[in-house]
Design a protein around this motif. Structure first.
Motif, mmCIF file in Angstrom:
data_model
loop_
_atom_site.group_PDB
_atom_site.id
_atom_site.type_symbol
_atom_site.label_atom_id
_atom_site.label_comp_id
_atom_site.label_asym_id
_atom_site.label_seq_id
_atom_site.Cartn_x
_atom_site.Cartn_y
_atom_site.Cartn_z
ATOM 1 N N HIS A 227 37.667 57.364 44.555
ATOM 2 C CA HIS A 227 37.318 58.274 43.460
ATOM 3 C C HIS A 227 38.578 58.724 42.731
ATOM 4 N N LYS A 228 39.637 59.026 43.504
ATOM 5 C CA LYS A 228 40.895 59.423 42.879
ATOM 6 C C LYS A 228 41.494 58.272 42.085
ATOM 7 N N ALA A 229 41.437 57.078 42.670
ATOM 8 C CA ALA A 229 42.021 55.913 41.995
ATOM 9 C C ALA A 229 41.270 55.578 40.714
ATOM 10 N N SER A 230 39.920 55.702 40.769
ATOM 11 C CA SER A 230 39.117 55.312 39.612
ATOM 12 C C SER A 230 39.296 56.273 38.444
ATOM 13 N N THR A 231 39.692 57.535 38.736
ATOM 14 C CA THR A 231 39.937 58.468 37.650
ATOM 15 C C THR A 231 41.233 58.152 36.923
ATOM 16 N N ARG A 232 42.146 57.458 37.630
ATOM 17 C CA ARG A 232 43.429 57.127 37.020
ATOM 18 C C ARG A 232 43.410 55.765 36.336
ATOM 19 N N LYS A 233 42.576 54.871 36.816
ATOM 20 C CA LYS A 233 42.599 53.503 36.307
ATOM 21 C C LYS A 233 41.251 53.151 35.685
ATOM 22 N N SER A 234 41.274 52.827 34.441
ATOM 23 C CA SER A 234 40.056 52.439 33.753
ATOM 24 C C SER A 234 39.797 50.956 33.962
ATOM 25 N N VAL A 235 38.642 50.542 33.502
ATOM 26 C CA VAL A 235 38.308 49.120 33.565
ATOM 27 C C VAL A 235 39.339 48.305 32.801
ATOM 28 N N ALA A 236 39.749 48.804 31.639
ATOM 29 C CA ALA A 236 40.699 48.071 30.805
ATOM 30 C C ALA A 236 42.026 47.860 31.520
ATOM 31 N N VAL A 237 42.484 48.887 32.255
ATOM 32 C CA VAL A 237 43.760 48.783 32.971
ATOM 33 C C VAL A 237 43.687 47.716 34.047
ATOM 34 N N VAL A 238 42.615 47.757 34.833
ATOM 35 C CA VAL A 238 42.466 46.785 35.913
ATOM 36 C C VAL A 238 42.334 45.376 35.355
ATOM 37 N N MET A 239 41.544 45.216 34.296
ATOM 38 C CA MET A 239 41.378 43.894 33.709
ATOM 39 C C MET A 239 42.687 43.374 33.124
ATOM 40 N N ARG A 240 43.509 44.276 32.573
ATOM 41 C CA ARG A 240 44.800 43.849 32.045
ATOM 42 C C ARG A 240 45.720 43.401 33.180
ATOM 43 N N GLN A 241 45.650 44.090 34.306
ATOM 44 C CA GLN A 241 46.438 43.689 35.465
ATOM 45 C C GLN A 241 46.009 42.317 35.966
ATOM 46 N N LEU A 242 44.699 42.100 36.011
ATOM 47 C CA LEU A 242 44.206 40.800 36.463
ATOM 48 C C LEU A 242 44.537 39.705 35.455
ATOM 49 N N ASP A 365 42.574 35.303 49.194
ATOM 50 C CA ASP A 365 44.035 35.442 49.171
ATOM 51 C C ASP A 365 44.505 36.072 47.866
ATOM 52 N N LEU A 366 43.876 35.704 46.751
ATOM 53 C CA LEU A 366 44.241 36.289 45.456
ATOM 54 C C LEU A 366 43.904 37.773 45.401
ATOM 55 N N ALA A 367 42.801 38.172 46.055
ATOM 56 C CA ALA A 367 42.462 39.600 46.145
ATOM 57 C C ALA A 367 43.514 40.337 46.964
ATOM 58 N N ASP A 368 44.006 39.688 48.020
ATOM 59 C CA ASP A 368 45.096 40.274 48.809
ATOM 60 C C ASP A 368 46.361 40.416 47.971
ATOM 61 N N GLU A 369 46.673 39.381 47.176
ATOM 62 C CA GLU A 369 47.873 39.449 46.339
ATOM 63 C C GLU A 369 47.741 40.546 45.284
ATOM 64 N N ASP A 370 46.542 40.701 44.726
ATOM 65 C CA ASP A 370 46.310 41.769 43.752
ATOM 66 C C ASP A 370 46.543 43.134 44.392
ATOM 67 N N LYS A 371 46.062 43.300 45.600
ATOM 68 C CA LYS A 371 46.264 44.556 46.331
ATOM 69 C C LYS A 371 47.753 44.785 46.604
ATOM 70 N N VAL A 384 38.001 40.607 41.348
ATOM 71 C CA VAL A 384 38.814 39.392 41.228
ATOM 72 C C VAL A 384 37.915 38.167 41.094
ATOM 73 N N MET A 385 36.887 38.093 41.932
ATOM 74 C CA MET A 385 35.963 36.961 41.878
ATOM 75 C C MET A 385 35.164 36.964 40.578
ATOM 76 N N GLY A 386 34.774 38.140 40.121
ATOM 77 C CA GLY A 386 34.033 38.234 38.867
ATOM 78 C C GLY A 386 34.871 37.834 37.669
ATOM 79 N N THR A 387 36.162 38.221 37.688
ATOM 80 C CA THR A 387 37.065 37.842 36.599
ATOM 81 C C THR A 387 37.260 36.332 36.574
ATOM 82 N N ASN A 388 37.414 35.736 37.741
ATOM 83 C CA ASN A 388 37.519 34.275 37.834
ATOM 84 C C ASN A 388 36.264 33.607 37.266
#
Length: 485
Positions: A227-242, A365-371, A384-388
């Motif tokens: 919950h704390k993490a999701s308030t700081r990171k929007s969908v756009a931020v995560v998608m840009r990271q991916l 493994d890619l999900a691990d690398e993202d983490k 990660v799987m959905g973005t792929n």
């Protein structure tokens, strides 16, 4: 020994049960859905339905992945998708083969609506179940050995489920307008068996999680942290990271080619067999089709030790090289040697599907690398799987559209796909040139994939440390990576 049996064998069987149900239905669907609707649809209705489906197919994966990752705890995000989505998927599968009123007239509006809605419902529920099932691979353990064991369990379940492809061709009638009541009854039986497999799988995984004492502690901790993490990171931020995740980008390109080739081969496999292997008996052709679905899963089981020792990267590199070599040989031999063509069709299907079956390992493994790269408290495996899938799933529409266009362009009569003059040569070159071109491109791209060797080991060490920190903070045990001492 008893503790290890409960800890790994029981959840492995439950994990594999999902693939039993999935393979039982999907092998029938991908082989016969295009021939089934081809006798009912006009070309314009087919292309329109596939175009709409391509959009839906690409968008529902990242959407479902994000929603799944936003829900705390396995019991609230992954397992219900299998428990409730699985039986609903089985129901849609059984109902899709039924005619909606009078569909006897080719190109009717009712047939077009039937085709489009069946594609939307079937794929939406398939995504809901399989994406969450694949994400469990990253959730359950970060160990290569444990993930390989679970992947092998999924392969065993799929081997059993793939037997449906043999009986499917025995009950299938390729003549347009033929009576399909036996095939529909067979599909209903497959649907019922799949629903039971999904129910067992969800129950077994949930029971395993409860046995580790994770349910209340980790769900509560995960909810607070996320919950704390999701308030700081929007969908756009995560998608840009991916989007900037280089190894994910390379694998997505490789996967896009793989999905296109795999879909094309499966959708038109019955046409390949019926046209190129006309001198073989119906039972022999059924055996070739079923073998092409079963052998890839058996191969997945057998290559487990190789993956543990040398890694997935090396295995896929060998598969691409073998596929390229076999395609070049087949191009020289020609289509008049039917036994060789039958063996080639099975071999390329094995190599193509073998790559697909290892994709969950690579994505985990890619999900691990993202983490690791973004120091996340929680794996974003489903996202990660959905973005792929956002970039690979369009191939599931483009492949049948291309095949339909090629075969209908070459057809000179009205008997249906694969029956006109020159169709043997056309199908042969489709069968051979596809794997040859795809394997060539994949070999070049795969050299740029760097998540292997020492770097992969560094990522695994980080993940194990994070899991240990969570366990110490909650007083719970993490999912174990069993090793005999």
């Amino acid at each position: 020994e008893e503790g290890w049996c409960w800890r790994m064998v029981v959840p492995s069987a439950a994990y594999g049960a999902t693939m039993l149900g999935s393979a039982a239905m999907n092998n029938v669907w991908v082989t016969y859905s295009i021939p089934f609707f081809s006798s009912r649809l006009s070309s314009s209705s087919f292309f329109l339905g596939q175009a709409l489906y391509m959009i839906w197919n690409a968008l529902n994966d990242p959407l479902i992945g994000w929603l799944s990752d936003m829900s705390p705890g396995l019991m609230r995000r992954r397992i219900p998708a299998i428990q409730y989505g699985g039986p609903l998927w089985a129901l849609v599968f059984a109902l899709s083969w039924l005619d909606w009123g009078d569909e006897g007239q080719k190109g009717s509006l009712l047939s077009a609506v039937h085709f489009t809605l069946a594609l939307f419902a079937y794929d939406g529920l398939l995504t809901l179940v399989e994406l969450n099932h694949g994400a469990l691979l990253a959730d359950i353990s970060s160990s290569v050995e444990d993930r390989t064991r679970l992947n092998q369990a999924a392969a065993i379940g799929a081997v059993i489920g793939s037997c449906s492809s043999f009986f499917g061709h025995m009950y299938w009638n390729p003549v347009p307008g033929a009576d399909l009541h036996l095939f529909r009854r067979f599909s209903a039986v497959v649907s019922f068996i799949s629903a039971l497999a999904f129910a067992y799988s969800a129950h077994g995984i949930a029971r395993h999680e409860k046995s580790l004492g994770l349910q209340e502690k980790l769900d509560e901790t995960s909810s607070e942290v996320h919950h704390k993490a999701s308030t700081r990171k929007s969908v756009a931020v995560v998608m840009r990271q991916l989007w900037n995740h280089k190894n994910l980008g390379v694998f997505t390109l490789v996967s896009a080619l793989q999905v296109f080739e795999c879909t094309f081969e499966k959708n038109f496999l019955s046409s390949f067999v019926d046209v190129l292997l006309v001198d073989l008996s119906r039972k022999t052709r059924s055996l070739i089709i079923s073998t092409s679905f079963i052998l890839p899963w058996l191969t997945t089981i057998l290559v487990g030790p190789f993956v543990n020792k040398h890694g997935v990267h090396r295995l896929l590199q060998i598969a691409f090289s073998l596929k390229l070599t076999l395609s070049m040989i087949a191009l020289c031999v020609g289509y008049k040697h039917q036994i060789f063509i039958g063996l080639f069709a099975v071999a390329t299907r094995v190599l193509t599907e073998c790559v697909c079956r290892q994709s969950p390992m690579v994505l985990a493994d890619l999900a691990d690398e993202d983490k690791y790269l973004h120091i996340r408290d929680k794996s974003m495996s489903a996202t990660v799987m959905g973005t792929n899938a956002l970039f690979t799933k369009p191939g599931e529409s483009l492949a049948p559209m291309l095949g339909w266009a090629i075969l209908n362009y070459r057809s000179t009569d009205a008997k249906g796909i694969g029956q006109g003059q020159g169709q043997q040569a056309t199908l042969f070159y489709c069968l051979v040139l596809g794997p040859l071109l795809v394997a060539s491109a994949q070999l070049v791209l795969w050299q740029s994939f760097k998540l292997r060797g020492e770097y992969l080991g560094k990522v695994k060490d980080f993940i194990n440390q994070k899991d240990l920190e969570v366990a110490l903070s909650t007083g719970a045990s993490v999912f174990p990576s069993h090793k005999e001492t």
